[in-house]
Structures are given as structure tokens and as C-alpha cells.
Scaffold this active site. Structure first.
Site, PDB file in Angstrom:
ATOM      1  N   CYS A 154       0.836  -1.201   0.000  1.00 59.58           N
ATOM      2  CA  CYS A 154       0.000   0.000   0.000  1.00 59.58           C
ATOM      3  C   CYS A 154       0.868   1.247   0.000  1.00 59.58           C
ATOM      4  O   CYS A 154       1.408   1.636   1.039  1.00 59.58           O
ATOM      5  CB  CYS A 154      -0.936  -0.001   1.212  1.00 59.58           C
ATOM      6  SG  CYS A 154      -2.010   1.454   1.302  1.00 59.58           S
ATOM      7  N   CYS A 204      -0.516   4.152   2.108  1.00 61.53           N
ATOM      8  CA  CYS A 204      -0.301   3.923   3.543  1.00 61.53           C
ATOM      9  C   CYS A 204       1.146   4.199   3.943  1.00 61.53           C
ATOM     10  O   CYS A 204       1.408   4.896   4.930  1.00 61.53           O
ATOM     11  CB  CYS A 204      -0.628   2.475   3.911  1.00 61.53           C
ATOM     12  SG  CYS A 204      -2.267   1.907   3.448  1.00 61.53           S
ATOM     13  N   ASP A 205       2.085   3.641   3.199  1.00 61.60           N
ATOM     14  CA  ASP A 205       3.478   3.604   3.639  1.00 61.60           C
ATOM     15  C   ASP A 205       4.430   4.488   2.839  1.00 61.60           C
ATOM     16  O   ASP A 205       5.567   4.695   3.244  1.00 61.60           O
ATOM     17  CB  ASP A 205       3.996   2.154   3.580  1.00 61.60           C
ATOM     18  CG  ASP A 205       3.183   1.228   4.464  1.00 61.60           C
ATOM     19  OD1 ASP A 205       2.680   1.699   5.496  1.00 61.60           O
ATOM     20  OD2 ASP A 205       3.056   0.041   4.118  1.00 61.60           O
TER      21      ASP A 205
END
Length: 304
Positions: free
Chosen positions: A131, A134-135
Site C-alpha cells: 500500500c 499507507c506507507d
């Protein structure tokens, strides 16, 4: 819970929120989860883009807080595997027995497809990710690689190009499968290097990811890419095998629903990553869960 009114399949953010809203509306809500509550959140060390937290929040703590909040409202969590769904009347089959609720919420999530290489599991959360939204910010100014050739891979490569110093985009074919407009943007980006007709053949690192090896599918030559992050987009698999004979799915196995998250089966709703949706994030899953919980509440009020 012997006689739940609402059965929720999956205890990710969507399922936990659906349980919270259903329980707060006065219903006996049972959330069934085969693993630890939290879903995909549990696979991320920290969460930086969930509203309400100025600083990154530990993913496990966020999931735990969601679980405790749902349980405090009266929802019950059962550790079991959901194995089937029947209609007329609704029956949810699980490894712990059958349940006959008035409403069902399908929030069983997805699993990111893995490359299946040594070191992939060990370095997940330590450079290996599924992701970028997300990261990605964790790799600001660094060199990363994206694997895949579909819309997700192209979109995330572009997203990462705005954060990272360089992005290698590795794809096993000569041409991408994603939308042409995204392909054009990727090719125009100054810091995205295309590595076509290559596959990732090795993932290297101990405490964290250090490099990947890619192998040409044309002449079997190999190349070492020093990267801090590896974002894998070779597809995701929705956890819908248990309901595919009852609920209408798209070609990828994701649950179809209308704007109110109703499926083709009366009394069955859906929420989170498992459904057909353009964005799969904790924030969208929580929104889905709230709506699905209230739609189940309205359904029960009208039909039971």
C-alpha cells in the site's frame, strides 16, 4: 451470542465499525473473524493518514482501540471462520456453527497477492509493502520500486514519484495493462524508470529491505536495484469464497453493491475493501462500516 440480529463477517476497520453502529442502535451484533481483529491494518507498522491523529499511530493500537470500542458498545467478537451463506432465510455458516440473523454485513476484506519470494514475509513492514498511500511517505526522498502493470501499480508509482527521489517500475510484460492516461503520465515522469519484461527474482535484506534483484524475461540477465521500499501490486484477492454462490460478485470476486451498500440479496450488505470500490483505505472502510451498520438497522426495523 446465541441469537444475533446482525452477523458481520470480518473484523477489520469496516467490520468493527459496522458492529459498533449496529450495537449502538440496540441490536445484538456478532462480528466473526478467523484471525486477529484489525484486518489489513495489522500488516502495517504505523498509520499516518487516518484522520484525527497529528502524529503516526501504531497500527496495532488503532485496531485494538476499534475492537475495544465495538465491544464496549455491546458487539461480540467470535474467533471462527465463515464458511458459507444461504438465503431465504439467511444462514451464516461458520466453523463454530450456524447463525440465523436478520441481517448480514460482508466485510471480509482482501489479501494482497504476494510474489512468493524468500524474504518477502520477513521484510513486510520493513521495506516490503502492499500500500503506497499507507506507507509511501515513510520513504520520502528515497529510492523505491513498484511491481505490477495494472491501474493500481501505475497510480501508485505516480503517487510515489511525488514523494520519492526515484521509482523503478518493474513489469513482467513489454506493455502495461492500466489506463492509457496513467501510462502516459508514468512515461512522462522524470523520476520513474521503467524496467519492462523483468520479474523480481530476489528480495534482499536482514533488518530492513536493502535491494531487489530483477531478471529479464528475454535473455535471463539479472540486475540489482538498491531500493529502500518495494511496493507490490500484482493483484489482490477478496475473501469472498464463502459467499460467492449467494452474493453477486464482479469478475475479480469483489462484492457488488448499490450506493447504500445493499447487495443483490435482501438483508445482506457489504463494507470495506471486499466490495467494488475505487479506493481501499482505513478511512473509507470505516465510512462503509458506519453506513452498513445503519442500513442493517433500518432493514431490521422494516422487516423484523
Amino acid at each position: 451470542m446465541d441469537n444475533p440480529e446482525v452477523v458481520i463477517a470480518g473484523a477489520g476497520p469496516a467490520g468493527l465499525t459496522a458492529g459498533l453502529y449496529a450495537a449502538r442502535a440496540g441490536h445484538r451484533a456478532l462480528i466473526i473473524e478467523r484471525a486477529l481483529p484489525g484486518g489489513q491494518v495489522a500488516n502495517t507498522p504505523e498509520v499516518e493518514n487516518y484522520p484525527g491523529f497529528a502524529e503516526p499511530v501504531v497500527a496495532f493500537e488503532l485496531a485494538q482501540a476499534m475492537q475495544q470500542q465495538a465491544e464496549r458498545a455491546g458487539a461480540e467478537i467470535l474467533t471462527a471462520e465463515v464458511t458459507g451463506l444461504a438465503r431465504d432465510p439467511l444462514v451464516v455458516r461458520t466453523s463454530a456453527g450456524d447463525f440465523r440473523p436478520g441481517a448480514v454485513i460482508v466485510s471480509s476484506g482482501v489479501q494482497g497477492k504476494e510474489l512468493g519470494l524468500p524474504g518477502e514475509k520477513e521484510l513486510r513492514g520493513r521495506g516490503v509493502s502492499y500500500c503506497a498511500i499507507c506507507d509511501g511517505p515513510l520513504f520520502k526522498g528515497k529510492t523505491v520500486a513498484v511491481v505490477g502493470g495494472g491501474d493500481s501499480a501505475l497510480d501508485e508509482a505516480l503517487y510515489l514519484a511525488g514523494i520519492c527521489s526515484k521509482v523503478f517500475l518493474v513489469h513482467r510484460r513489454d506493455e502495461f495493462r492500466g489506463a492509457q492516461v496513467a501510462q502516459d503520465r508514468v512515461r512522462a515522469a522524470g523520476n520513474i524508470e521503467l524496467v519492462l519484461s523483468h520479474v523480481v527474482s530476489a528480495i534482499n535484506g536482514t533488518a530492513k529491505l536493502e535491494s531487489i534483484e530483477v531478471e529479464s524475461r528475454k535473455d535471463n540477465s539479472k540486475r540489482l536495484l538498491e531500493v529502500a521500499g518495494l511496493f507490490i501490486y500484482v493483484g489482490s484477492t477478496p475473501n469472498t469464497a464463502w459467499c460467492r454462490d449467494t452474493v453477486e460478485l464482479d469478475q475479480g470476486g469483489f462484492v457488488k453493491s448499490d450506493r447504500d451498500l445493499r447487495t443483490n440479496v435482501p438483508g445482506v450488505f457489504t463494507a470495506g475493501d471486499v466490495r467494488v470500490t475505487p479506493l481501499r483505505q482505513i478511512a473509507t472502510a470505516v465510512g462503509d462500516g458506519a453506513l452498513a451498520g445503519m442500513m442493517a438497522h433500518h432493514w431490521l426495523g422494516e422487516h423484523h
